[in-house]
Design a protein around this motif. Sequence first.
Motif, PDB file in Angstrom:
ATOM      1  N   LYS A 124       0.866  -1.236   0.030  1.00 29.98           N
ATOM      2  CA  LYS A 124      -0.063  -0.035   0.085  1.00 29.98           C
ATOM      3  C   LYS A 124       0.954   1.383  -0.035  1.00 29.98           C
ATOM      4  N   VAL A 125       2.096   1.221   0.572  1.00 28.40           N
ATOM      5  CA  VAL A 125       2.808   2.334   0.825  1.00 28.40           C
ATOM      6  C   VAL A 125       3.598   2.680  -0.537  1.00 28.40           C
ATOM      7  N   LEU A 170      -2.673  -2.229 -12.204  1.00 35.86           N
ATOM      8  CA  LEU A 170      -2.585  -2.588 -10.786  1.00 35.86           C
ATOM      9  C   LEU A 170      -2.358  -1.296  -9.887  1.00 35.86           C
ATOM     10  N   ALA A 171      -1.625  -0.203 -10.621  1.00 34.85           N
ATOM     11  CA  ALA A 171      -1.547   1.045 -10.106  1.00 34.85           C
ATOM     12  C   ALA A 171      -2.800   1.655  -9.893  1.00 34.85           C
ATOM     13  N   ASP A 175      -4.633   2.847  -6.296  1.00 32.94           N
ATOM     14  CA  ASP A 175      -5.193   4.151  -5.797  1.00 32.94           C
ATOM     15  C   ASP A 175      -6.834   3.835  -5.565  1.00 32.94           C
ATOM     16  N   LEU A 176      -7.552   3.319  -6.350  1.00 33.47           N
ATOM     17  CA  LEU A 176      -9.003   3.148  -6.051  1.00 33.47           C
ATOM     18  C   LEU A 176      -9.179   2.332  -4.774  1.00 33.47           C
ATOM     19  N   ALA A 177      -8.739   1.158  -4.659  1.00 31.24           N
ATOM     20  CA  ALA A 177      -8.622   0.555  -3.265  1.00 31.24           C
ATOM     21  C   ALA A 177      -8.397   1.383  -2.122  1.00 31.24           C
ATOM     22  N   GLN A 181     -11.021   2.452   0.782  1.00 27.21           N
ATOM     23  CA  GLN A 181     -10.862   2.346   2.353  1.00 27.21           C
ATOM     24  C   GLN A 181     -10.957   3.519   2.984  1.00 27.21           C
ATOM     25  N   ARG A 182     -10.312   4.522   2.520  1.00 24.36           N
ATOM     26  CA  ARG A 182     -10.400   5.828   3.160  1.00 24.36           C
ATOM     27  C   ARG A 182     -11.615   6.497   3.511  1.00 24.36           C
TER      28      ARG A 182
END
Length: 202
Positions: A124-125, A170-171, A175-177, A181-182
């Motif tokens: 994620k980071v 995948l990038a 970003d969408l994921a 979550q946020r």
Amino acid sequence: GGIARVAVRSSAVGEDAAGASYAGEHDTYLELGGRDAVADAVYRCWASLYTARAVSYRAHAGAGPAGAMAVVVQEMVPARAAGVFMTLNPANGDRSTVVCEAVWGLGEPLVSGSMTPDRFVIDKVSGEVVRREVAVKARRLVRHHRYPGTTECDVPPQSREQPCLDDAELAELLDLARRVQRAAGVPQDGEFAVAEPGGPSR
């Protein structure tokens, strides 16, 4: 031009809760065209809330016999690839990664478990793809070219052992994921489709 193709499917907050997953318990209809077909599918999808299988599953999951469900009508994407993302690793609960699984064509065979997907684990980071598991994908489910509905066909031999998502896709999914979550404040999962070239992604 032509009639829009849509999916009719169940949607409920509790369908993918921590202690239960209702994937496959309620009816889903893909690539429908025309008002009458959509209205009939909405009725049948809602009625599937009351099948013996669904009632039994809710009872074992501790959700009670009644349940609650909306029925969603979504415009279909003519998918080159499709799948799911999870903002934690379901194998070990690791919240530092996003896991994406995908197949060629429409995603229903992945969700139903009838096809083995490619699997990608993304940090994620850093955004680094830390693990890639590429399956042999000999078949795919696609939109029927002449009639409403779907058809299963062979994947071209040169694509069967190729990953169905590239690093740029995948990038974008990472970003969408992160944004999902946020917004939710807790780990989430979601479904996605990558449109054929020239079409929109969903």
